[in-house]
Enzyme design. Structure first.
Site, short mmCIF file in Angstrom:
data_model
loop_
_atom_site.label_atom_id
_atom_site.label_comp_id
_atom_site.label_asym_id
_atom_site.label_seq_id
_atom_site.Cartn_x
_atom_site.Cartn_y
_atom_site.Cartn_z
N LYS A 35 21.35 -23.36 16.73
CA LYS A 35 20.96 -21.96 16.54
C LYS A 35 20.90 -21.23 17.88
CE LYS A 35 18.01 -20.71 13.02
NZ LYS A 35 16.75 -20.50 12.34
N THR A 83 6.71 -22.86 7.77
CA THR A 83 5.59 -23.61 7.18
C THR A 83 6.03 -24.02 5.77
OG1 THR A 83 4.65 -21.45 6.56
CG2 THR A 83 3.69 -22.54 8.47
N GLU A 143 2.98 -11.69 8.10
CA GLU A 143 4.21 -10.89 7.98
C GLU A 143 4.50 -10.63 6.50
OE1 GLU A 143 6.45 -9.46 10.28
OE2 GLU A 143 6.93 -8.65 8.31
N ARG A 146 10.54 -8.42 3.63
CA ARG A 146 11.39 -9.04 2.60
C ARG A 146 12.74 -9.34 3.24
NH1 ARG A 146 11.77 -3.82 -0.77
NH2 ARG A 146 11.67 -3.10 1.37
N PHE A 243 8.76 -4.98 -9.06
CA PHE A 243 8.53 -6.39 -9.40
C PHE A 243 8.28 -6.61 -10.89
CE2 PHE A 243 8.78 -9.03 -5.60
CZ PHE A 243 9.12 -8.03 -4.72
N GLY A 247 14.28 -11.61 -15.26
CA GLY A 247 15.49 -12.32 -14.81
C GLY A 247 15.37 -13.81 -15.00
N CYS A 254 9.70 -18.26 0.07
CA CYS A 254 8.30 -17.82 0.19
C CYS A 254 7.48 -17.93 -1.09
CB CYS A 254 8.29 -16.39 0.71
SG CYS A 254 9.10 -16.32 2.32
P1 NAD Z 1 13.04 -20.00 9.55
O1 NAD Z 1 13.18 -21.41 9.16
O2 NAD Z 1 14.14 -19.03 9.26
O3 NAD Z 1 12.76 -19.91 11.13
C1 NAD Z 1 11.83 -20.72 11.79
C2 NAD Z 1 12.43 -21.09 13.15
O4 NAD Z 1 11.45 -21.76 13.93
C3 NAD Z 1 13.63 -22.04 13.08
O5 NAD Z 1 14.74 -21.45 13.72
C4 NAD Z 1 13.16 -23.30 13.82
O6 NAD Z 1 14.20 -23.93 14.54
C5 NAD Z 1 12.12 -22.72 14.74
N1 NAD Z 1 11.11 -23.67 15.24
C6 NAD Z 1 10.39 -24.57 14.54
N2 NAD Z 1 9.54 -25.22 15.37
C7 NAD Z 1 9.70 -24.70 16.61
C8 NAD Z 1 9.11 -24.94 17.87
N3 NAD Z 1 8.15 -25.85 18.02
N4 NAD Z 1 9.54 -24.23 18.93
C9 NAD Z 1 10.52 -23.31 18.79
N5 NAD Z 1 11.11 -23.03 17.60
C10 NAD Z 1 10.70 -23.71 16.53
O7 NAD Z 1 11.67 -19.50 8.90
P2 NAD Z 1 11.30 -18.02 8.42
O8 NAD Z 1 11.90 -17.72 7.11
O9 NAD Z 1 11.53 -17.10 9.56
O10 NAD Z 1 9.72 -18.18 8.19
C11 NAD Z 1 8.84 -18.36 9.26
C12 NAD Z 1 7.42 -18.18 8.75
O11 NAD Z 1 7.22 -16.83 8.33
C13 NAD Z 1 7.05 -19.04 7.55
O12 NAD Z 1 5.69 -19.38 7.63
C14 NAD Z 1 7.25 -18.10 6.37
O13 NAD Z 1 6.45 -18.42 5.26
C15 NAD Z 1 6.80 -16.78 6.96
N6 NAD Z 1 7.41 -15.59 6.33
C16 NAD Z 1 8.73 -15.60 6.03
C17 NAD Z 1 9.31 -14.46 5.47
C18 NAD Z 1 10.76 -14.41 5.08
O14 NAD Z 1 11.16 -13.45 4.44
N7 NAD Z 1 11.58 -15.42 5.42
C19 NAD Z 1 8.52 -13.32 5.27
C20 NAD Z 1 7.17 -13.36 5.62
C21 NAD Z 1 6.62 -14.52 6.16
C1 UGA Z 2 8.73 -11.92 -0.50
C2 UGA Z 2 7.79 -10.71 -0.44
O1 UGA Z 2 8.36 -9.64 -1.18
C3 UGA Z 2 7.56 -10.28 1.00
O2 UGA Z 2 6.60 -9.22 1.05
C4 UGA Z 2 7.02 -11.48 1.79
O3 UGA Z 2 6.87 -11.14 3.16
C5 UGA Z 2 7.99 -12.63 1.69
O4 UGA Z 2 8.18 -12.97 0.29
C6 UGA Z 2 7.44 -13.84 2.37
O5 UGA Z 2 6.26 -14.06 2.39
O6 UGA Z 2 8.23 -14.54 2.93
P1 UGA Z 2 11.36 -12.28 -0.31
O7 UGA Z 2 11.08 -13.70 -0.64
O8 UGA Z 2 12.28 -11.94 0.79
O9 UGA Z 2 9.99 -11.50 0.01
O10 UGA Z 2 11.98 -11.62 -1.62
P2 UGA Z 2 11.50 -10.66 -2.81
O11 UGA Z 2 12.26 -9.42 -2.73
O12 UGA Z 2 10.04 -10.56 -2.90
O13 UGA Z 2 12.04 -11.51 -4.05
C7 UGA Z 2 11.52 -12.80 -4.34
C8 UGA Z 2 12.13 -13.34 -5.61
O14 UGA Z 2 11.67 -12.62 -6.74
C9 UGA Z 2 13.66 -13.26 -5.66
O15 UGA Z 2 14.16 -14.44 -6.25
C10 UGA Z 2 13.92 -12.07 -6.55
O16 UGA Z 2 15.17 -12.11 -7.20
C11 UGA Z 2 12.77 -12.19 -7.53
N1 UGA Z 2 12.39 -10.92 -8.20
C12 UGA Z 2 11.89 -9.90 -7.47
C13 UGA Z 2 12.51 -10.81 -9.57
O17 UGA Z 2 12.95 -11.76 -10.26
N2 UGA Z 2 12.12 -9.64 -10.18
C14 UGA Z 2 11.61 -8.60 -9.48
O18 UGA Z 2 11.26 -7.57 -10.09
C15 UGA Z 2 11.50 -8.72 -8.09
#
Ligand code: NAD
Ligand code: UGA
Length: 421
Positions: A35, A83, A143, A146, A243, A247, A254
């Site tokens: 990456k 996580t 955070e 979406r 929401f 579907g 998440c």
């Molecule tokens: P991700 O897997 O896309 O990214 C995490 C990154 O951290 C990876 O690139 C990994 O290589 C790196 N990493 C892990 N351990 C490390 C270390 N010790 N030092 C440096 N880099 C390290 O994960 P994500 O989807 O970005 O999610 C991160 C967190 O945010 C999770 O707890 C998730 O629940 C939360 N979150 C995610 C979303 C989302 O939409 N994906 C939204 C809100 C919150």
């Molecule tokens: C979700 C939350 O919306 C974010 O606020 C949050 O930060 C994130 O999780 C997280 O904690 O990581 P995300 O997982 O990106 O975001 O996607 P959503 O848009 O919430 O959709 C989640 C799932 O629900 C998808 O599979 C989507 O297709 C489904 N969905 C959503 C439905 O089936 N019906 C709906 O009306 C809305």
């Protein structure tokens, strides 16, 4: 400000690029060498609308490194590592605790460590214990972005939660956002409340989806239409229309893991979250019932049917297939081969799906000569079907209720079915 973001993923990269666009100096750390190589060559390793462009217009403020000592000038260190779900449903905290241990030697006095990773209540207390430095504040800053809308959500958040008892840390983070975000959206809580706000929000949204899916089942049996029901319910501003799209169930990295982690953490405190547990189980079961419906349809058309699946990502706007219900549905379709297309997720999907999938280059190629077309992800691209002329009998299973019902039902040669009708 000098800011370090630990973890360059779906959260870390939009956060880093957004903060760089505010004029801050950002160093992004990741320990995944592959990456990192992509990032250091100037490319974003994941698909997120507008991210590459935002990076390119701010790249003088962003650096990427695999060396933790590069954070030593950082005033704010944002933890954004994964996580994921453990086998028992709890959040796996090994990466966040490893990151806390790794940053520890490089933290300057007065630095703030802000956790954006989604972590169970009390995790930031443990991070504080690991860092063990009275001159460093540990803040919970969950955070809410979406995927697919990450940059929109960064620049237009509904709220920013800052969980800390330290007024100094609160003020510094408040001042970081206040010039760019309406200040009334910045909410100050204690650290444990901030941790629970994150899980409770995701679980509430997941429950809303599962609720409408159950209502959809009722609508199918009772001669109603779930879209009308959702519109009627959603018109009540106390309920809201968002929401309530029925579907195949929610997926993604998440909602599945966070609902499980919430139920697990509540159990540790001796509290039963019955609604959350029911949502988890009901949402999981739903994908198998959807697959069963497809299998029945294949049986009635004949085993030589050509089956086309549109959508692999867990939702539109992303290349992410983590806990994608579409993937589980496909794994449970008893048919070979299955023709599939997704605008962004085919590479990721090919790593988790077996080899009985033929990946097509476009909607058009995928549905060519299809007897059965199944929509599993709500990509607007699939609306293209509304203008297609079908020269042979085709069953369309629109399991995301995406297409215009009137248009599809008036088409020749088409048997059109959707959810909750
Ligand atoms: P991700 O897997 O896309 O990214 C995490 C990154 O951290 C990876 O690139 C990994 O290589 C790196 N990493 C892990 N351990 C490390 C270390 N010790 N030092 C440096 N880099 C390290 O994960 P994500 O989807 O970005 O999610 C991160 C967190 O945010 C999770 O707890 C998730 O629940 C939360 N979150 C995610 C979303 C989302 O939409 N994906 C939204 C809100 C919150
Ligand atoms: C979700 C939350 O919306 C974010 O606020 C949050 O930060 C994130 O999780 C997280 O904690 O990581 P995300 O997982 O990106 O975001 O996607 P959503 O848009 O919430 O959709 C989640 C799932 O629900 C998808 O599979 C989507 O297709 C489904 N969905 C959503 C439905 O089936 N019906 C709906 O009306 C809305």
């Amino acid at each position: 400000m000098n800011i370090a973001v630990i973890g360059s993923g779906y959260v870390g990269l939009p956060t880093a690029c957004g903060l760089a666009s505010f004029g801050h100096n950002v160093i992004c750390i990741d320990n995944n060498e592959q990456k990192l190589a992509v990032l250091q060559s100037g490319h974003m390793p994941l698909f997120e609308q507008g991210l590459q462009e935002l990076y390119e217009s701010n790249n003088s403020n962003i650096r990427f490194s695999g060396d933790m000592s590069d954070i030593q000038n950082a005033e704010l260190i944002i933890l954004a590592v994964g996580t994921p779900m453990s086998d028992d449903g709890s959040a796996n905290l090994q990466y966040i605790y490893a990151a806390a241990n790794e940053i520890k030697p490089y933290l300057q006095n007065g630095a703030i460590v802000a956790t954006k990773s989604t972590v169970p209540v009390g995790t930031n207390d443990e991070i504080e214990r690991i860092i063990d430095n009275p001159n460093v504040d540990v803040v919970s800053m969950p955070e809410f972005l979406r995927e697919g809308y990450a940059l929109y959500d960064f620049f237009h958040p509904d709220r920013i939660i800052i969980g800390t008892d330290s007024m100094d840390a609160f003020n510094k983070i408040y001042n970081l956002y206040a010039p760019h975000i309406a200040p009334e959206k910045i909410i100050h809580t204690n650290r444990r409340s901030a941790e629970i706000i994150k899980y409770a929000s995701n679980a509430f949204l997941a429950t809303k989806i599962h609720f409408i899916n159950e209502i959809a089942d009722l609508c199918e049996q009772a001669g109603a239409n779930v879209d009308d029901v959702a519109n009627g319910m959603g018109a009540d501003s106390r309920i809201g229309r968002k929401f309530l799209n029925a579907g195949i169930g929610y997926g993604g990295s998440c909602f599945p893991k966070d609902t499980n982690a919430l139920a697990y953490m509540a159990g540790k405190y001796g509290v039963q979250l019955g609604i959350v547990s029911t949502t988890i189980q009901g949402n999981y079961d739903r994908r198998f019932r959807i697959a069963e419906r497809i299998n029945e349809q294949i049986k009635s058309v004949g085993q030589n049917a050509r089956v086309a699946v549109l959508g692999l990502a867990f939702k539109n706007g992303t290349d992410d297939v983590r806990y994608s219900p579409a993937i589980d549905v496909i794994k449970n379709i008893h048919h070979n081969p299955i023709y599939a297309y997704d605008p962004q997720a085919m590479k990721n999907a090919s790593q988790v799906l077996g080899d009985n999938i033929v990946y097509e280059k476009s909607v058009h190629e995928c549905i060519k000569n299809a007897d059965i077309i199944v929509i599993l992800t709500e990509w607007p691209d699939f609306k293209e079907l509304e203008s297609v002329t079908f020269g042979r009998p085709t069953v369309i299973l629109d399991y995301r209720n995406l297409l215009d019902e009137n248009i599809m039902q008036s088409k020749e040669n088409v048997t059109y079915k959707r959810i909750g009708k």
